[in-house]
Write an enzyme that holds these catalytic residues in place. Structure first.
Site, PDB file in Angstrom:
ATOM      1  N   LYS A  16       0.842  -1.209   0.000  1.00  0.00           N
ATOM      2  CA  LYS A  16       0.000   0.000   0.000  1.00  0.00           C
ATOM      3  C   LYS A  16       0.875   1.257   0.000  1.00  0.00           C
ATOM      4  CE  LYS A  16      -1.879  -1.079   3.969  1.00  0.00           C
ATOM      5  NZ  LYS A  16      -1.254  -2.361   4.339  1.00  0.00           N
ATOM      6  N   ARG A  91      -8.720   0.749   9.160  1.00  0.00           N
ATOM      7  CA  ARG A  91      -8.208  -0.599   9.381  1.00  0.00           C
ATOM      8  C   ARG A  91      -9.184  -1.445  10.180  1.00  0.00           C
ATOM      9  NH1 ARG A  91      -2.577   0.316   8.579  1.00  0.00           N
ATOM     10  NH2 ARG A  91      -1.254  -1.498   8.777  1.00  0.00           N
ATOM     11  N   ARG A 130      12.169  -6.559   4.132  1.00  0.00           N
ATOM     12  CA  ARG A 130      12.181  -5.230   4.749  1.00  0.00           C
ATOM     13  C   ARG A 130      12.848  -5.281   6.121  1.00  0.00           C
ATOM     14  NH1 ARG A 130       6.686  -1.898   5.198  1.00  0.00           N
ATOM     15  NH2 ARG A 130       6.260  -3.323   6.900  1.00  0.00           N
ATOM     16  N   ARG A 136      12.744  -2.843  10.928  1.00  0.00           N
ATOM     17  CA  ARG A 136      11.545  -2.402  11.648  1.00  0.00           C
ATOM     18  C   ARG A 136      11.148  -3.448  12.682  1.00  0.00           C
ATOM     19  NH1 ARG A 136       6.687  -0.107   7.945  1.00  0.00           N
ATOM     20  NH2 ARG A 136       5.413  -1.305   9.393  1.00  0.00           N
ATOM     21  N   ARG A 147       0.586  -9.596  13.163  1.00  0.00           N
ATOM     22  CA  ARG A 147      -0.024  -8.539  12.342  1.00  0.00           C
ATOM     23  C   ARG A 147      -0.953  -9.139  11.290  1.00  0.00           C
ATOM     24  NH1 ARG A 147       4.561  -5.191   9.933  1.00  0.00           N
ATOM     25  NH2 ARG A 147       2.943  -3.777   9.281  1.00  0.00           N
TER      26      ARG A 147
HETATM   27  P1  B4P Z   1       4.728  -1.496   2.080  1.00  0.00           P
HETATM   28  O1  B4P Z   1       4.289  -0.776   0.866  1.00  0.00           O
HETATM   29  O2  B4P Z   1       5.600  -0.732   3.044  1.00  0.00           O
HETATM   30  O3  B4P Z   1       3.570  -2.149   2.941  1.00  0.00           O
HETATM   31  P2  B4P Z   1       2.319  -1.474   3.604  1.00  0.00           P
HETATM   32  O4  B4P Z   1       1.232  -2.391   3.233  1.00  0.00           O
HETATM   33  O5  B4P Z   1       2.142  -0.056   3.220  1.00  0.00           O
HETATM   34  O6  B4P Z   1       2.708  -1.233   5.132  1.00  0.00           O
HETATM   35  P3  B4P Z   1       2.363  -1.953   6.492  1.00  0.00           P
HETATM   36  O7  B4P Z   1       0.985  -2.506   6.504  1.00  0.00           O
HETATM   37  O8  B4P Z   1       3.491  -2.897   6.715  1.00  0.00           O
HETATM   38  O9  B4P Z   1       2.449  -0.919   7.699  1.00  0.00           O
HETATM   39  P4  B4P Z   1       1.719   0.400   8.187  1.00  0.00           P
HETATM   40  O10 B4P Z   1       2.806   1.372   8.102  1.00  0.00           O
HETATM   41  O11 B4P Z   1       0.471   0.739   7.452  1.00  0.00           O
HETATM   42  O12 B4P Z   1       5.476  -2.779   1.538  1.00  0.00           O
HETATM   43  C1  B4P Z   1       6.114  -3.675   2.419  1.00  0.00           C
HETATM   44  C2  B4P Z   1       7.492  -4.054   1.893  1.00  0.00           C
HETATM   45  O13 B4P Z   1       7.369  -4.746   0.652  1.00  0.00           O
HETATM   46  C3  B4P Z   1       8.405  -2.863   1.631  1.00  0.00           C
HETATM   47  O14 B4P Z   1       9.688  -3.178   2.078  1.00  0.00           O
HETATM   48  C4  B4P Z   1       8.391  -2.693   0.118  1.00  0.00           C
HETATM   49  O15 B4P Z   1       9.606  -2.191  -0.373  1.00  0.00           O
HETATM   50  C5  B4P Z   1       8.155  -4.107  -0.355  1.00  0.00           C
HETATM   51  N1  B4P Z   1       7.348  -4.175  -1.578  1.00  0.00           N
HETATM   52  C6  B4P Z   1       6.273  -3.420  -1.877  1.00  0.00           C
HETATM   53  N2  B4P Z   1       5.770  -3.782  -3.085  1.00  0.00           N
HETATM   54  C7  B4P Z   1       6.543  -4.832  -3.524  1.00  0.00           C
HETATM   55  C8  B4P Z   1       6.535  -5.650  -4.690  1.00  0.00           C
HETATM   56  N3  B4P Z   1       5.634  -5.498  -5.662  1.00  0.00           N
HETATM   57  N4  B4P Z   1       7.453  -6.634  -4.797  1.00  0.00           N
HETATM   58  C9  B4P Z   1       8.390  -6.812  -3.834  1.00  0.00           C
HETATM   59  N5  B4P Z   1       8.475  -6.050  -2.705  1.00  0.00           N
HETATM   60  C10 B4P Z   1       7.557  -5.073  -2.572  1.00  0.00           C
HETATM   61  O16 B4P Z   1       1.275   0.097   9.714  1.00  0.00           O
HETATM   62  C11 B4P Z   1       2.193  -0.163  10.770  1.00  0.00           C
HETATM   63  C12 B4P Z   1       1.498  -0.226  12.149  1.00  0.00           C
HETATM   64  O17 B4P Z   1       0.928   1.077  12.490  1.00  0.00           O
HETATM   65  C13 B4P Z   1       0.295  -1.171  12.296  1.00  0.00           C
HETATM   66  O18 B4P Z   1       0.669  -2.509  12.565  1.00  0.00           O
HETATM   67  C14 B4P Z   1      -0.472  -0.518  13.493  1.00  0.00           C
HETATM   68  O19 B4P Z   1       0.106  -0.831  14.748  1.00  0.00           O
HETATM   69  C15 B4P Z   1      -0.294   0.965  13.254  1.00  0.00           C
HETATM   70  N6  B4P Z   1      -1.414   1.529  12.471  1.00  0.00           N
HETATM   71  C16 B4P Z   1      -1.308   2.081  11.213  1.00  0.00           C
HETATM   72  N7  B4P Z   1      -2.510   2.489  10.779  1.00  0.00           N
HETATM   73  C17 B4P Z   1      -3.410   2.178  11.750  1.00  0.00           C
HETATM   74  C18 B4P Z   1      -4.819   2.330  11.877  1.00  0.00           C
HETATM   75  N8  B4P Z   1      -5.563   2.889  10.901  1.00  0.00           N
HETATM   76  N9  B4P Z   1      -5.424   1.886  13.017  1.00  0.00           N
HETATM   77  C19 B4P Z   1      -4.720   1.359  14.007  1.00  0.00           C
HETATM   78  N10 B4P Z   1      -3.379   1.176  13.958  1.00  0.00           N
HETATM   79  C20 B4P Z   1      -2.719   1.575  12.838  1.00  0.00           C
END
Ligand code: B4P
Length: 193
Positions: A16, A91, A130, A136, A147
């Site tokens: 995302k 979420r 990652r 992290r 998670r």
């Molecule tokens: P990302 O793009 O970083 O993944 P994400 O889905 O955005 O992030 P995530 O769910 O982990 O965490 P968030 O910050 O929202 O991709 C992951 C990895 O994969 C990266 O290293 C990237 O380079 C790689 N990648 C991406 N696309 C790829 C591809 N096509 N091929 C290969 N590699 C690829 O949340 C973190 C924490 O914050 C939660 O656990 C919670 O505690 C809190 N939080 C956030 N929002 C909240 C909410 N609304 N309510 C309550 N708690 C919340």
């Protein structure tokens, strides 16, 4: 042109954040990542950061009230005039209901909800890579599984929630970053057509 207000939905590590950064820059939208905002508070050791650090590191979700308050303050900012991408919010179903109410109050509507569909194996592999490169805390093997469980229990019901509202578009989240961003562009281009 009408403002675009888009929600990105998907498992942790679904990509995302990666895709939101690309789309925000191409479409001049604000990128609102609740994860990034919370991590910034933790890094700054603010009162809020100290409250949420332990919760995030353990893989749990921060409380709905707190997150809704953060979003309310953020979506009114000047850089949201052209629209925004909500990355990682909502979420939970209560967060989605609060968002609907918030938008009703200001006479706005969501344009679309993009659900990034990626297998758990792919997600675990991405998070492992990652963890190796960024270190992290919430990407550790044990926390990853927690998670994913939290995602299945609390976030995945949003797929049905937004499907019922006729808002959901599924995007194949497998493959490389550029392939996926081309799929995203196709969906977003269709919004303005
Ligand atoms: P990302 O793009 O970083 O993944 P994400 O889905 O955005 O992030 P995530 O769910 O982990 O965490 P968030 O910050 O929202 O991709 C992951 C990895 O994969 C990266 O290293 C990237 O380079 C790689 N990648 C991406 N696309 C790829 C591809 N096509 N091929 C290969 N590699 C690829 O949340 C973190 C924490 O914050 C939660 O656990 C919670 O505690 C809190 N939080 C956030 N929002 C909240 C909410 N609304 N309510 C309550 N708690 C919340």
């Amino acid at each position: 042109m009408a403002a675009k207000r888009i929600v990105f939905l998907g498992a942790p590590g679904a990509g995302k954040g990666t895709q939101a950064k690309i789309l925000a820059s191409v479409e001049s939208l604000a990128h609102i990542s609740t994860g990034d905002m919370l991590r910034a508070e933790v890094a700054a050791k603010s009162v809020l950061g100290l409250r949420v650090a332990e919760i995030m590191d353990s893989g749990q979700l921060v409380s709905d009230d707190l997150i809704v308050e953060i979003i309310k303050n953020r979506v009114g900012a000047a850089d949201c005039q052209n629209g925004y991408i909500l990355d990682g919010f909502p979420r939970t179903v209560p967060q989605a209901e609060a968002l609907n109410q918030m938008l009703d109050e200001v006479g706005q509507q969501l344009s679309a909800v993009l659900f990034f569909n990626v297998s758990e194996d792919d997600v675990l592999l991405r998070l492992k890579i990652r963890q190796e490169s960024e270190g992290r805390v919430d990407d550790s093997a044990e926390t990853q599984l927690k998670r994913l469980r939290v995602y299945r229990e609390q976030t995945s019901p949003l797929i049905e929630f937004y499907r019922r509202e006729g808002m959901l578009t599924e995007v194949d989240g497998s493959g490389d970053v550029l392939q996926i961003s081309a799929r995203v562009r196709k969906v977003v281009d269709a919004l303005s057509a």
